[in-house]
Design an enzyme around this catalytic site. Structure first.
Site, PDB file in Angstrom:
ATOM      1  N   TYR A 142       0.771  -1.119   0.328  1.00  0.00           N
ATOM      2  CA  TYR A 142      -0.260   0.460  -0.437  1.00  0.00           C
ATOM      3  C   TYR A 142       1.354   1.217   0.003  1.00  0.00           C
ATOM      4  O   TYR A 142       0.767   2.384   0.080  1.00  0.00           O
ATOM      5  CB  TYR A 142      -1.464   0.066   1.275  1.00  0.00           C
ATOM      6  CG  TYR A 142      -1.554  -0.960   1.448  1.00  0.00           C
ATOM      7  CD1 TYR A 142      -2.100  -2.289  -0.209  1.00  0.00           C
ATOM      8  CD2 TYR A 142      -3.017  -1.111   1.691  1.00  0.00           C
ATOM      9  CE1 TYR A 142      -3.602  -2.951   0.034  1.00  0.00           C
ATOM     10  CE2 TYR A 142      -4.153  -1.961   2.158  1.00  0.00           C
ATOM     11  CZ  TYR A 142      -4.160  -2.829   1.007  1.00  0.00           C
ATOM     12  OH  TYR A 142      -5.388  -4.264   1.049  1.00  0.00           O
ATOM     13  N   LYS A 188       3.593 -15.236   1.784  1.00  0.00           N
ATOM     14  CA  LYS A 188       3.600 -16.009   0.392  1.00  0.00           C
ATOM     15  C   LYS A 188       5.132 -16.962   0.573  1.00  0.00           C
ATOM     16  O   LYS A 188       5.211 -16.165  -0.663  1.00  0.00           O
ATOM     17  CB  LYS A 188       3.303 -15.515  -0.350  1.00  0.00           C
ATOM     18  CG  LYS A 188       2.751 -15.903  -1.803  1.00  0.00           C
ATOM     19  CD  LYS A 188       1.499 -17.279  -1.518  1.00  0.00           C
ATOM     20  CE  LYS A 188       1.432 -17.874  -2.995  1.00  0.00           C
ATOM     21  NZ  LYS A 188       0.643 -19.116  -2.168  1.00  0.00           N
ATOM     22  N   ASP A 220      -2.907 -18.101   1.300  1.00  0.00           N
ATOM     23  CA  ASP A 220      -4.173 -19.136   0.309  1.00  0.00           C
ATOM     24  C   ASP A 220      -4.393 -19.475   1.651  1.00  0.00           C
ATOM     25  O   ASP A 220      -5.378 -19.876   1.443  1.00  0.00           O
ATOM     26  CB  ASP A 220      -3.607 -19.641  -0.397  1.00  0.00           C
ATOM     27  CG  ASP A 220      -1.659 -20.316  -1.224  1.00  0.00           C
ATOM     28  OD1 ASP A 220      -1.301 -19.747   0.135  1.00  0.00           O
ATOM     29  OD2 ASP A 220      -1.990 -20.570  -2.460  1.00  0.00           O
ATOM     30  N   ASP A 244      -5.520  -6.824   5.789  1.00  0.00           N
ATOM     31  CA  ASP A 244      -7.064  -6.277   5.139  1.00  0.00           C
ATOM     32  C   ASP A 244      -7.555  -7.412   4.526  1.00  0.00           C
ATOM     33  O   ASP A 244      -8.924  -7.357   4.908  1.00  0.00           O
ATOM     34  CB  ASP A 244      -5.828  -5.024   3.971  1.00  0.00           C
ATOM     35  CG  ASP A 244      -7.152  -4.564   3.237  1.00  0.00           C
ATOM     36  OD1 ASP A 244      -8.578  -4.312   4.202  1.00  0.00           O
ATOM     37  OD2 ASP A 244      -7.567  -3.314   2.869  1.00  0.00           O
ATOM     38  N   ASP A 248     -11.190  -9.541   6.329  1.00  0.00           N
ATOM     39  CA  ASP A 248     -12.742  -9.326   6.427  1.00  0.00           C
ATOM     40  C   ASP A 248     -13.498 -11.344   5.899  1.00  0.00           C
ATOM     41  O   ASP A 248     -14.204 -11.241   6.211  1.00  0.00           O
ATOM     42  CB  ASP A 248     -13.403  -8.594   4.556  1.00  0.00           C
ATOM     43  CG  ASP A 248     -13.576  -7.358   4.662  1.00  0.00           C
ATOM     44  OD1 ASP A 248     -12.773  -6.663   5.820  1.00  0.00           O
ATOM     45  OD2 ASP A 248     -13.579  -6.872   3.646  1.00  0.00           O
TER      46      ASP A 248
END
Ligand SMILES: NC(=O)c1ccc[n+]([C@@H]2O[C@H](COP(=O)([O-])OP(=O)(O)OC[C@H]3O[C@@H](n4cnc5c(N)ncnc54)[C@H](O)[C@@H]3O)[C@@H](O)[C@H]2O)c1
Length: 364
Positions: A142, A188, A220, A244, A248
């Site tokens: 970001y 990852k 994942d 992020d 959610d």
């Protein structure tokens, strides 16, 4: 008398409605304690663009820097979707987080027993789930540069420095020490060098916290495991983008995005905000769920002001209100029984007072 200066940034969409709930709760806390809050209201996001041509002014930033804590509602909405990238409402959040040095974002996701049937997941899967996601907030993709887009391609940079990973790792190990001493580091590293670096540093820091069990997990797999068997998790630490998304996903355990509070903490400043966005579809209807906002205030009481009893009483007040079958439309199956934002907030206030009265009687 303790005296705290709180900056209130209501923002856009449902931001003002859930922020009104949060300030009502702070006023109720003040009424029954030796704490006085001074509220300083400032505009942010789309409203700030409309008024000042920028999503956050330097004046607002300075007021936040000199406050004891900040509460933020939410920013953004379709009205500002076509504003140029650097001036979008969401840029205000990134600027605030960076300027206040809020590098650790704590996002708890646990299940209220009374809402066990509101989740899209089976009750036996989510029962007793209690996850704390620690999301790195001021680094990663970001913020990385170079970034940009032209007619042929778009690009961003994912980079982490040693200091950035070390400090979020220390925060996470310390939090895990006070819980069930299990930390899962999500990355990852099978594909990304930045994740291999992340993994190495987290393992280095681990040598200082031998009482905590550290597990590595690919992002994942983590997304799948949170849905498959959320109870296996205690504290999860991960980089900005992965955090992020995973928080959610974990919202689905709680039944609604309207239930998830968050704390953003740095070495000198703090900010509290619901995880959800400005929900333009609900704006102005007085139907938004204020629980995320109210629990964000409970987190503020515990973390910034060290008022653990007030915090747990607020949590209990929300739980009692839900236990009695009260709630907004997003968590109540029968819509005719759902309450407005203000009605539910008032019930939480009543429950809070009841808890205090009971505690006072018990201490006589
Ligand atoms: N921290 C922030 O300010 C923040 C975070 C995420 C998104 N946004 C912005 O918010 C805008 C809308 O984004 P989105 O639709 O992707 O996400 P959103 O969180 O606003 O809404 C997603 C869904 O959840 C529901 N929802 C959200 N909060 C709720 C609440 N308190 N009570 C009941 N239901 C609730 C909404 O009605 C919607 O159906 C966008 O402009 C986005 O950039 C802001």
């Amino acid at each position: 008398m303790k005296h705290y200066k709180i900056v209130i940034l209501a923002g856009d969409g449902i931001g003002p409605e859930i922020t009104a709930s949060a300030t009502e709760i702070l006023k109720e806390v003040s009424k029954h304690s030796d704490i006085k809050f001074d509220f300083i209201e400032k505009v942010i996001g789309g409203r700030s663009i409309d008024l000042h041509g920028t999503p956050i002014t330097n004046d607002t930033l300075e007021v936040c820097l000199s406050s004891d804590s900040v509460f933020l509602g939410a920013v953004g909405g379709p009205k500002w979707d076509n504003v140029e990238h650097d001036n979008k409402p969401e840029q205000a959040l990134l600027k605030l987080r960076k300027s206040l040095g809020l590098y650790s974002n704590l996002r708890p996701a646990n299940v209220f027993k009374s809402l066990i049937n509101s989740s899209s997941l089976k009750p036996n899967i989510i029962e007793d789930t209690d996850i704390l996601i620690v999301r790195e907030l001021t680094g990663g993709i970001y913020f990385g540069s170079p970034r940009g887009k032209d007619k042929k391609r778009g690009w961003n940079t994912l980079e982490y420095s040693k200091n950035e990973v070390e400090r979020i790792a220390h925060v996470s190990f310390k939090l895990a020490q006070n819980r069930t001493k299990n930390l899962v580091s999500v990355h990852k590293s099978n594909v990304l060098e930045s994740s291999q670096f992340w993994q190495d540093i987290v393992h280095e820091v681990h040598t200082e916290y031998s009482d905590v069990k550290l597990t590595d997990m690919y992002v994942d797999n983590a997304a799948m495991q949170i849905i498959h068997n959320p109870k296996q998790f205690d504290v999860i630490v991960t980089q900005n983008l992965f955090g992020d998304i995973l928080s959610d996903i974990s919202a689905m355990i709680t039944g609604s995005l309207g239930m998830l509070p968050s704390a953003s903490i740095g070495d000198n400043h703090s900010m509290y905000e619901p995880v959800h966005g400005s929900a333009p579809d609900l704006a102005g209807k007085n139907t938004a769920n204020p629980v995320a906002a109210i629990l964000s205030i409970a987190m503020m009481m515990e973390i910034t002001f060290n008022e653990k009893t007030i915090s747990s009483n607020l949590y209990q007040a929300v739980s009692d209100a839900l236990e009695d079958g009260h709630g907004t439309a997003d968590i109540i199956n029968d819509e005719s029984l759902s309450l407005s934002t203000t009605e539910f907030t008032n019930i939480v206030k009543e429950k809070y007072l009841k808890i205090l009265t009971k505690q006072l009687e018990g201490s006589k």
